[in-house]
Write a protein that holds these residues in place. Sequence first.
Motif, PDB file in Angstrom:
ATOM      1  N   ARG A  84     -16.697  14.674  -0.036  1.00  0.00           N
ATOM      2  CA  ARG A  84     -16.450  14.862   1.393  1.00  0.00           C
ATOM      3  C   ARG A  84     -16.432  13.549   2.171  1.00  0.00           C
ATOM      4  N   SER A  85     -17.363  12.649   1.886  1.00  0.00           N
ATOM      5  CA  SER A  85     -17.445  11.415   2.669  1.00  0.00           C
ATOM      6  C   SER A  85     -16.155  10.615   2.596  1.00  0.00           C
ATOM      7  N   GLY A  86     -15.626  10.461   1.391  1.00  0.00           N
ATOM      8  CA  GLY A  86     -14.402   9.693   1.224  1.00  0.00           C
ATOM      9  C   GLY A  86     -13.220  10.298   1.952  1.00  0.00           C
ATOM     10  N   TRP A  87     -13.046  11.618   1.830  1.00  0.00           N
ATOM     11  CA  TRP A  87     -11.913  12.278   2.473  1.00  0.00           C
ATOM     12  C   TRP A  87     -12.046  12.276   3.990  1.00  0.00           C
ATOM     13  N   ILE A  88     -13.254  12.528   4.473  1.00  0.00           N
ATOM     14  CA  ILE A  88     -13.470  12.510   5.928  1.00  0.00           C
ATOM     15  C   ILE A  88     -13.201  11.118   6.481  1.00  0.00           C
TER      16      ILE A  88
END
Length: 212
Positions: A84-88
């Motif tokens: 999630r962190s990377g995509w967000i």
Amino acid sequence: MIRFDRSQQRLAAGVSALAGFIDAIGFVESGGFFVSFMTGNSTRLAVGAAEWTAAALIAGAIIALFLTGVVAGSLLAARAAVRRSGWILLSVTMLLAVAGALRLFDLAWLSVACLALAMGMVNAAIEGRGGAVVGVTYMTGTLVHMGHKIANALRGDGDARWLPHLALWAALVVGAIAGARAVIWSPPLAYGLAVLFSAGLTARAPWAERRT
């Protein structure tokens, strides 16, 4: 914040610094409105409504954009799962790039709109153990938690780990100082630096996620 490992704490502090940087840009560009601090905008909406001024409409629009970003970020995070962190952060970086491009064409209010969307979305970026999520764009709760833990330290009882909360707050303040100086000196430069900062955090995110 204390339930996160060190790599996530550092990433959260970096994202908080980014939020401060962008909020300062938005504050200067909009003439006194926030793109990440919705408590302040809610007060501006209320005062503007009481005075029958356009400030109420502006604050209300920014709040709606921020909320839209939160919803979009939450939906994206649910699909991305452990990444999630990377995509967000990648999505935030793209929104910042769009904001910067709009600013080059003197479309400042559309740029501010993109900043508000990005700041809503970035609140879905950091998730730790047990599904806990760090709100990186607002510090009232962080300061309250820090105060409780300082009180615990003074009493010698309970959880007294307040330094991670201090680090999160300090990161936002330092980021805001840098953002304010940058946008006052050169708005295009400030947007460019925000994009680079966000891209750097995006690149770091997978390393932090592998350690969860």
